[in-house]
Design a protein around this motif. Structure first.
Motif, PDB file in Angstrom:
ATOM      1  N   THR A  56       3.254  -1.740  -5.559  1.00 20.28           N
ATOM      2  CA  THR A  56       3.545  -0.603  -6.452  1.00 20.28           C
ATOM      3  C   THR A  56       2.962   0.688  -5.881  1.00 20.28           C
ATOM      4  O   THR A  56       3.656   1.716  -5.776  1.00 20.28           O
ATOM      5  CB  THR A  56       2.980  -0.847  -7.867  1.00 20.28           C
ATOM      6  N   GLU A  77      -8.040   1.732  -2.923  1.00 20.02           N
ATOM      7  CA  GLU A  77      -7.870   0.282  -3.088  1.00 20.02           C
ATOM      8  C   GLU A  77      -9.246  -0.376  -3.043  1.00 20.02           C
ATOM      9  O   GLU A  77      -9.997  -0.168  -2.082  1.00 20.02           O
ATOM     10  CB  GLU A  77      -6.943  -0.261  -1.994  1.00 20.02           C
ATOM     11  N   SER A  86       0.238  -8.775  -4.061  1.00 19.76           N
ATOM     12  CA  SER A  86       1.291  -8.355  -3.127  1.00 19.76           C
ATOM     13  C   SER A  86       1.192  -9.087  -1.794  1.00 19.76           C
ATOM     14  O   SER A  86       2.205  -9.259  -1.114  1.00 19.76           O
ATOM     15  CB  SER A  86       1.262  -6.844  -2.920  1.00 19.76           C
ATOM     16  N   VAL A 392       8.237  -8.511  -6.650  1.00 22.39           N
ATOM     17  CA  VAL A 392       8.507  -8.143  -5.253  1.00 22.39           C
ATOM     18  C   VAL A 392       9.635  -7.114  -5.170  1.00 22.39           C
ATOM     19  O   VAL A 392       9.477  -6.055  -4.561  1.00 22.39           O
ATOM     20  CB  VAL A 392       8.798  -9.392  -4.394  1.00 22.39           C
TER      21      VAL A 392
HETATM   22  C1  LIG Z   1       0.632 -16.635  -6.815  1.00 22.86           C
HETATM   23  C2  LIG Z   1       1.625 -15.558  -7.120  1.00 22.86           C
HETATM   24  C3  LIG Z   1       2.953 -15.743  -6.773  1.00 22.86           C
HETATM   25  C4  LIG Z   1       3.891 -14.751  -7.036  1.00 22.86           C
HETATM   26  N1  LIG Z   1       5.160 -14.925  -6.592  1.00 22.86           N
HETATM   27  C5  LIG Z   1       6.064 -13.945  -6.752  1.00 22.86           C
HETATM   28  C6  LIG Z   1       7.358 -14.059  -6.194  1.00 22.86           C
HETATM   29  O1  LIG Z   1       7.669 -15.011  -5.486  1.00 22.86           O
HETATM   30  N2  LIG Z   1       8.244 -13.056  -6.426  1.00 22.86           N
HETATM   31  C7  LIG Z   1       7.916 -11.961  -7.158  1.00 22.86           C
HETATM   32  O2  LIG Z   1       8.774 -11.113  -7.376  1.00 22.86           O
HETATM   33  N3  LIG Z   1       6.667 -11.794  -7.644  1.00 22.86           N
HETATM   34  C8  LIG Z   1       5.731 -12.750  -7.441  1.00 22.86           C
HETATM   35  N4  LIG Z   1       4.460 -12.576  -7.891  1.00 22.86           N
HETATM   36  C9  LIG Z   1       4.112 -11.304  -8.545  1.00 22.86           C
HETATM   37  C10 LIG Z   1       3.971 -10.183  -7.518  1.00 22.86           C
HETATM   38  O3  LIG Z   1       3.097 -10.574  -6.507  1.00 22.86           O
HETATM   39  C11 LIG Z   1       3.452  -8.927  -8.226  1.00 22.86           C
HETATM   40  O4  LIG Z   1       4.261  -8.629  -9.337  1.00 22.86           O
HETATM   41  C12 LIG Z   1       3.408  -7.721  -7.301  1.00 22.86           C
HETATM   42  O5  LIG Z   1       2.745  -8.027  -6.117  1.00 22.86           O
HETATM   43  C13 LIG Z   1       2.747  -6.572  -8.029  1.00 22.86           C
HETATM   44  O6  LIG Z   1       2.419  -5.562  -7.106  1.00 22.86           O
HETATM   45  P1  LIG Z   1       1.338  -4.476  -7.527  1.00 22.86           P
HETATM   46  O7  LIG Z   1       1.193  -3.550  -6.412  1.00 22.86           O
HETATM   47  O8  LIG Z   1       1.713  -3.925  -8.845  1.00 22.86           O
HETATM   48  O9  LIG Z   1       0.045  -5.327  -7.756  1.00 22.86           O
HETATM   49  P2  LIG Z   1      -1.079  -5.879  -6.730  1.00 22.86           P
HETATM   50  O10 LIG Z   1      -0.506  -6.411  -5.508  1.00 22.86           O
HETATM   51  O11 LIG Z   1      -1.951  -6.762  -7.545  1.00 22.86           O
HETATM   52  O12 LIG Z   1      -1.851  -4.577  -6.369  1.00 22.86           O
HETATM   53  C14 LIG Z   1      -2.763  -3.998  -7.270  1.00 22.86           C
HETATM   54  C15 LIG Z   1      -3.954  -3.588  -6.450  1.00 22.86           C
HETATM   55  O13 LIG Z   1      -4.821  -2.819  -7.253  1.00 22.86           O
HETATM   56  C16 LIG Z   1      -6.125  -3.039  -6.805  1.00 22.86           C
HETATM   57  N5  LIG Z   1      -7.043  -2.619  -7.858  1.00 22.86           N
HETATM   58  C17 LIG Z   1      -7.170  -3.161  -9.090  1.00 22.86           C
HETATM   59  N6  LIG Z   1      -8.095  -2.493  -9.795  1.00 22.86           N
HETATM   60  C18 LIG Z   1      -8.547  -1.499  -8.991  1.00 22.86           C
HETATM   61  C19 LIG Z   1      -9.515  -0.481  -9.155  1.00 22.86           C
HETATM   62  N7  LIG Z   1     -10.207  -0.338 -10.296  1.00 22.86           N
HETATM   63  N8  LIG Z   1      -9.751   0.363  -8.120  1.00 22.86           N
HETATM   64  C20 LIG Z   1      -9.060   0.250  -6.950  1.00 22.86           C
HETATM   65  N9  LIG Z   1      -8.151  -0.723  -6.750  1.00 22.86           N
HETATM   66  C21 LIG Z   1      -7.883  -1.577  -7.757  1.00 22.86           C
HETATM   67  C22 LIG Z   1      -6.153  -4.526  -6.526  1.00 22.86           C
HETATM   68  O14 LIG Z   1      -7.188  -4.889  -5.643  1.00 22.86           O
HETATM   69  C23 LIG Z   1      -4.764  -4.771  -5.943  1.00 22.86           C
HETATM   70  O15 LIG Z   1      -4.754  -4.762  -4.533  1.00 22.86           O
HETATM   71  C24 LIG Z   1       3.492 -13.550  -7.679  1.00 22.86           C
HETATM   72  C25 LIG Z   1       2.154 -13.372  -8.044  1.00 22.86           C
HETATM   73  C26 LIG Z   1       1.240 -14.356  -7.757  1.00 22.86           C
HETATM   74  C27 LIG Z   1      -0.194 -14.155  -8.136  1.00 22.86           C
END
Ligand SMILES: Cc1cc2nc3c(=O)[nH]c(=O)nc-3n(C[C@H](O)[C@H](O)[C@H](O)COP(=O)(O)OP(=O)(O)OC[C@H]3O[C@@H](n4cnc5c(N)ncnc54)[C@H](O)[C@@H]3O)c2cc1C
Length: 477
Positions: A56, A77, A86, A392
């Motif tokens: 995101t 991060e 992710s 994803v």
């Molecule tokens: C095991 C598993 C399998 C999955 N499989 C799938 C799949 O096959 N297909 C699919 O579509 N989705 C899947 N998902 C969901 C998908 O991974 C997530 O919806 C997606 O990665 C979300 O991206 P994001 O950037 O919002 O979150 P994230 O990747 O969680 O990124 C958020 C980031 O914020 C950081 N953060 C949090 N709090 C703070 C703070 N206070 N200060 C600084 N940094 C902070 C964290 O460290 C993290 O790196 C899966 C999830 C898991 C756990």
């Protein structure tokens, strides 16, 4: 009775989940460790500060710099980019035609179809992005197969296909007979299913680290190892300095349960994945060579895919809920065993193939099972959350939406129905995570009984339906 670790043939990192990063991320870092992004030290200013360096946050930075290359964008991060889900997910970039039921309930048919088309464009966009920037993220468009594993799921499958047909998307989601399912992937558990043609598998670790490289090349500043403790308006405060910005983005996924702007919109739930050793010959024996993403119909979803070197990554969403994101999301050996049991039951022909790796992560479950993007209350604070384990492809769209909202672009994406939508909130704590735990256990008991051909218990069935009765689009009806 639960199988022993020895029966499950767990080896190496699979025995100690959380001891190291996910297999995907280790592979990606070995492939390209990337430029160093030291922690924030001192105060700084920017046009946009983004909290969270997962898909995101990185897609938002990507689209912001696309819209306006002169914008000053800073990502903070707490870990490393991709250290969260992710870099830990199953790599399913899948369409939303299977989500039409919920989308139509929430937004009506036309808007629902627009949302689906936007997600489909995101899947294609990920492939184009990889090609354009030379990112070898194993992008493969094999489609998504649903496999029925219990008689009770036939109705769900039929409904899903009919809703797509009634919405004019009959070609997107088609019913498969049992032999048609078997011809794509053979398992004694499969009794028929459906096929959604839009679905691509990716190597999530290489995709997220590739995104990091591209936004760095565009001049985005990233500070890893930098936890944000609070937002003061649009100033992100960290232990060693603050970033004062005109706009702030919360891209924190399940960690949102700890943020007042997001906590009533989310429940943090764990999901775990096990990864086999390469076994391309076994894949050929069961006919699973088309790169299909596959899942069953359980609420506590099982999802599985292959890799180019012939491994199976098999995930299970039967984890646990928590009030905050702690070690249970990465170190839960019981969840690994349960996921491995699911794999062994579904693919007995892989007996003897060791499970070499396992990892878990948090999922941000929303009240509607679908994400929302937009303004998070205070002026110029934005968010995207509620992916419910399916982020994803949607995170790429979220990045586009947030960039358009921030730059004031008048585009079709900002008029999508999930932008600034306000679904019914979850109850406050402690009821939220306690209730989620009880209901989830009931759902798993119900679904296990159905798969084993037993009638589910009365109380489990009633409890499993509680979320729907309370107006949430979660679990069985
Ligand atoms: C095991 C598993 C399998 C999955 N499989 C799938 C799949 O096959 N297909 C699919 O579509 N989705 C899947 N998902 C969901 C998908 O991974 C997530 O919806 C997606 O990665 C979300 O991206 P994001 O950037 O919002 O979150 P994230 O990747 O969680 O990124 C958020 C980031 O914020 C950081 N953060 C949090 N709090 C703070 C703070 N206070 N200060 C600084 N940094 C902070 C964290 O460290 C993290 O790196 C899966 C999830 C898991 C756990």
């Amino acid at each position: 009775m639960a199988a022993s670790t020895r029966d499950l043939n767990l080896t190496g990192a699979a025995l100690t989940p959380g001891a190291q990063r996910s297999w995907w991320l280790r592979d990606a870092l070995a492939h390209d460790p990337g430029a160093s992004c030291p922690p924030l030290a001192g105060d700084a200013s920017a046009d946009v500060v983004i909290v969270g360096g997962g898909f995101t946050g990185l897609w938002t930075a990507y689209f912001l710099t696309q819209r306006n290359p002169n914008l000053g964008v800073v990502i903070l991060e707490q870990d490393i980019c991709g250290g969260g889900p992710s870099g830990r997910n199953g790599g399913f970039a899948s369409a939303w035609w299977d989500e039409l039921d919920g989308l139509i309930t929430l937004y009506g048919q036309d808007a629902a179809v627009r949302a689906c088309r936007a997600i489909s464009a995101s899947i294609t966009g990920i492939g184009e992005f990889c090609l354009q920037h030379g990112i070898d993220a194993w992008y493969r468009t094999g489609g998504y197969m649903y496999a029925i594993t219990a008689a009770a799921h036939q109705r769900l499958c039929d409904q899903m296909v009919e809703i797509a047909r009634d919405a004019g998307a009959g070609e997107e989601l088609v019913r498969l007979t049992a032999p048609e399912v078997t011809s794509r992937c053979e398992s004694p558990a499969f009794r028929g299913g459906a096929f959604m043609r839009e679905g691509a598998s990716v190597h999530p670790g290489r995709l997220v680290r590739g995104l990091r490289r591209v936004v760095l090349e565009r001049g985005v500043k990233i500070h890893e190892g930098t936890p944000v403790t609070r937002l003061d308006g649009t100033t992100a405060v960290t232990p060693n300095g603050a970033v004062r910005a005109k706009h702030a983005v919360l891209a924190v996924n399940a960690w949102g349960v700890g943020w007042p702007q997001l906590n009533r919109r989310l429940v943090a739930w764990s999901s775990y994945i096990v990864l086999t050793a390469p076994a391309p010959d076994r894949l050929r024996e069961i006919g699973w060579t088309g790169g299909e993403l596959i899942s069953d119909f359980r609420t506590s979803l099982r999802y599985f895919r292959t890799t180019p070197d012939g491994r199976v990554a098999f995930g299970g969403g039967g984890g646990r809920a928590r009030r905050s994101v702690d070690d249970m999301f990465t170190h839960d050996a019981r969840a690994v065993r349960e996921t491995a049991e699911g794999f062994r039951l579904m693919f007995p022909s892989f007996a003897g193939v060791p499970i070499e790796d396992a990892w878990g992560g948090p999922i941000d479950v929303s009240p509607t099972h679908l994400p929302t993007f937009g303004r998070a209350g205070a002026a110029n604070v934005y968010y995207a959350a509620g992916y419910t384990g399916n982020g994803v492809a949607p995170t790429r769209l979220a990045g586009e939406v947030l960039a358009d909202l921030i730059t004031g672009a008048d585009t079709d994406t900002v008029r999508l129905p999930m932008v600034d939508a306000r679904p019914r909130a979850f109850p406050p704590e402690p009821f939220r995570s306690w209730g989620a735990m009880v209901v989830r256990r009931a759902m798993i008991a119900k679904e296990t009984a159905e798969e084993q051909g037993r009638a589910p218990g009365f109380f489990a069935s009633q409890l499993a339906r509680t979320p729907r009765r309370m107006g949430y689009l979660l679990g069985p009806d």
